[in-house]
Scaffold this motif. Structure first.
Motif, PDB file in Angstrom:
ATOM      1  N   ALA A   1      27.278  81.103  94.880  1.00  0.00           N
ATOM      2  CA  ALA A   1      26.337  80.606  96.717  1.00  0.00           C
ATOM      3  C   ALA A   1      25.385  79.691  95.679  1.00  0.00           C
ATOM      4  O   ALA A   1      25.123  78.497  96.767  1.00  0.00           O
ATOM      5  CB  ALA A   1      24.739  81.774  95.862  1.00  0.00           C
ATOM      6  N   MET A   2      25.044  78.513  94.292  1.00  0.00           N
ATOM      7  CA  MET A   2      24.733  77.759  94.196  1.00  0.00           C
ATOM      8  C   MET A   2      26.053  76.875  93.663  1.00  0.00           C
ATOM      9  O   MET A   2      25.724  75.593  93.266  1.00  0.00           O
ATOM     10  CB  MET A   2      24.282  78.327  93.163  1.00  0.00           C
TER      11      MET A   2
ATOM     12  N   TRP B   1      33.639  75.462  93.528  1.00  0.00           N
ATOM     13  CA  TRP B   1      34.576  76.056  94.992  1.00  0.00           C
ATOM     14  C   TRP B   1      35.822  74.605  95.127  1.00  0.00           C
ATOM     15  O   TRP B   1      36.392  74.950  95.676  1.00  0.00           O
ATOM     16  CB  TRP B   1      32.981  74.692  96.359  1.00  0.00           C
ATOM     17  N   GLN B   2      35.545  73.857  94.069  1.00  0.00           N
ATOM     18  CA  GLN B   2      37.349  73.398  93.418  1.00  0.00           C
ATOM     19  C   GLN B   2      38.489  73.834  93.419  1.00  0.00           C
ATOM     20  O   GLN B   2      38.851  73.773  93.988  1.00  0.00           O
ATOM     21  CB  GLN B   2      37.061  72.608  92.793  1.00  0.00           C
ATOM     22  N   ARG B   3      37.703  75.073  93.084  1.00  0.00           N
ATOM     23  CA  ARG B   3      38.418  76.693  93.042  1.00  0.00           C
ATOM     24  C   ARG B   3      39.430  77.646  93.982  1.00  0.00           C
ATOM     25  O   ARG B   3      39.939  78.538  94.258  1.00  0.00           O
ATOM     26  CB  ARG B   3      38.942  77.231  91.919  1.00  0.00           C
TER      27      ARG B   3
ATOM     28  N   LYS C   1      29.100  74.477 104.102  1.00  0.00           N
ATOM     29  CA  LYS C   1      29.355  73.328 103.278  1.00  0.00           C
ATOM     30  C   LYS C   1      28.667  72.930 101.695  1.00  0.00           C
ATOM     31  O   LYS C   1      28.168  73.846 101.901  1.00  0.00           O
ATOM     32  CB  LYS C   1      27.580  72.808 104.129  1.00  0.00           C
ATOM     33  N   VAL C   2      29.571  72.112 100.835  1.00  0.00           N
ATOM     34  CA  VAL C   2      29.507  72.552  99.879  1.00  0.00           C
ATOM     35  C   VAL C   2      28.722  71.145  99.401  1.00  0.00           C
ATOM     36  O   VAL C   2      29.343  70.399  99.866  1.00  0.00           O
ATOM     37  CB  VAL C   2      31.221  73.048  99.208  1.00  0.00           C
ATOM     38  N   ALA C   3      28.155  71.309  98.391  1.00  0.00           N
ATOM     39  CA  ALA C   3      27.844  70.104  97.427  1.00  0.00           C
ATOM     40  C   ALA C   3      27.182  70.476  96.052  1.00  0.00           C
ATOM     41  O   ALA C   3      27.297  71.831  95.539  1.00  0.00           O
ATOM     42  CB  ALA C   3      26.112  69.356  98.387  1.00  0.00           C
ATOM     43  N   TYR C   4      27.188  69.461  95.755  1.00  0.00           N
ATOM     44  CA  TYR C   4      25.898  70.043  93.910  1.00  0.00           C
ATOM     45  C   TYR C   4      25.138  71.109  93.450  1.00  0.00           C
ATOM     46  O   TYR C   4      24.456  70.818  94.694  1.00  0.00           O
ATOM     47  CB  TYR C   4      25.852  68.599  93.435  1.00  0.00           C
TER      48      TYR C   4
END
Length: 299
Positions: free
Chosen positions: A133-134, A144-146, A168-171
């Protein structure tokens, strides 16, 4: 106020007016109106279908990264601790992981299976659902790299599979296509040296224990690191290491951790968060964003 009643079938648990201090790592927080623990995904789906559309829902893993205010939470808490926690090795050097599985356990199981790439999860003090989620990260890697796919559930109890391209994935931030929650994911790992990976997990755990106040009630990192800097450095530079407000204290060991010294209320912790933000902004001009989610009503 109704006393805490318990309804169990197939290990389903529904509690009323359940104190959130029992279920959060800060050990503070007022009662949740309903506290539900599903037996499995089908049970969860049935339960979600039964809720009114307007019901506020709070998903709970190990209770880290969360501050529930002293007045409690007026909706339904869905707790995945102890359920939806399967970790399964599947062909192609992949792990299928339930959202309720502890991140550190995922790291250990992967290492045991001789799969590399998940060791960093040993440094995340929550569940896989929270990590998804975060986009939780530790030691330079992020969840999310995996991730190669996720399984989600929505308010109507509908289960779907989605790919990372739909997010949409960010830090420390993940934007989902709609109001859905994670129930499982598949991680892509690489085969490697079992002993080396186990040692890496142990090394990272040791490093976490050496640099973070692991034995004291905290919620993990309180603030996100601003671009090109560290929240802990800014807090320390502002002279706040060890600063106390009521029972809440900026950790002497790691300034980005706020600890409950034993008598803190949620309002002590929230007031300290605000004080740190204001002081750091005055000192360095940087506005720190919380990594911790703050929910519920004040007392």
């Amino acid at each position: 106020m109704r006393s805490s009643a318990e309804v169990t079938q197939h290990h389903t648990m529904l509690l009323f007016d359940e104190s959130m201090a029992k279920h959060t790592t800060w050990r503070v927080g007022g009662p949740a109106r309903y506290y539900f623990q599903p037996a499995d995904v089908a049970d969860l789906s049935d339960f979600l279908k039964s809720l009114p559309d307007t019901e506020q829902i709070l998903w709970l893993g190990l209770g880290s990264n969360l501050l529930v205010r002293d007045g409690g939470f007026g909706g339904t808490v869905i707790a995945l601790r102890g359920c939806l926690n399967e970790i399964e090795i599947i062909p192609g050097n992949r792990l299928r992981v339930g959202a309720g599985a502890a991140s550190a356990l995922v790291a250990r199981q992967a290492a045991r299976a001789g799969l590399c790439g998940a060791a960093f999860l040993a440094g995340i003090p929550g569940t896989m659902g929270g990590a998804l989620a975060m986009n939780a990260g530790a030691f330079g890697s992020e969840t999310w790299q995996r991730v190669i796919n996720v399984q989600t559930i929505d308010r109507r109890g509908v289960v779907q599979r989605r790919t990372p391209l739909e997010y949409k994935v960010a830090y420390r931030e993940v934007q989902a296509p709609g109001e859905e929650w994670f129930v499982a994911c598949e991680l892509q790992l690489e085969p490697g040296d079992v002993e080396a990976e186990r040692e890496e997990v142990q090394r990272l755990l040791k490093r976490r224990n050496a640099t973070q106040p692991v034995g004291q009630p905290s919620a993990g990192s309180t603030f996100r690191n601003p671009p090109g800097d560290y929240a802990a450095r800014l807090i320390e530079a502002a002279g706040l290491k060890g600063f106390r407000l009521g029972g809440a204290q900026v950790s002497e060991k790691h300034a980005n951790f706020i600890i409950n010294t034993g008598s803190a209320s949620a309002s002590d912790i929230e007031a300290l968060i605000l004080h740190v933000q204001q002081t750091v902004e005055q000192h360095s001009g940087t506005a720190l964003q919380t990594e911790v989610h703050i929910v519920g009503e004040p007392a």
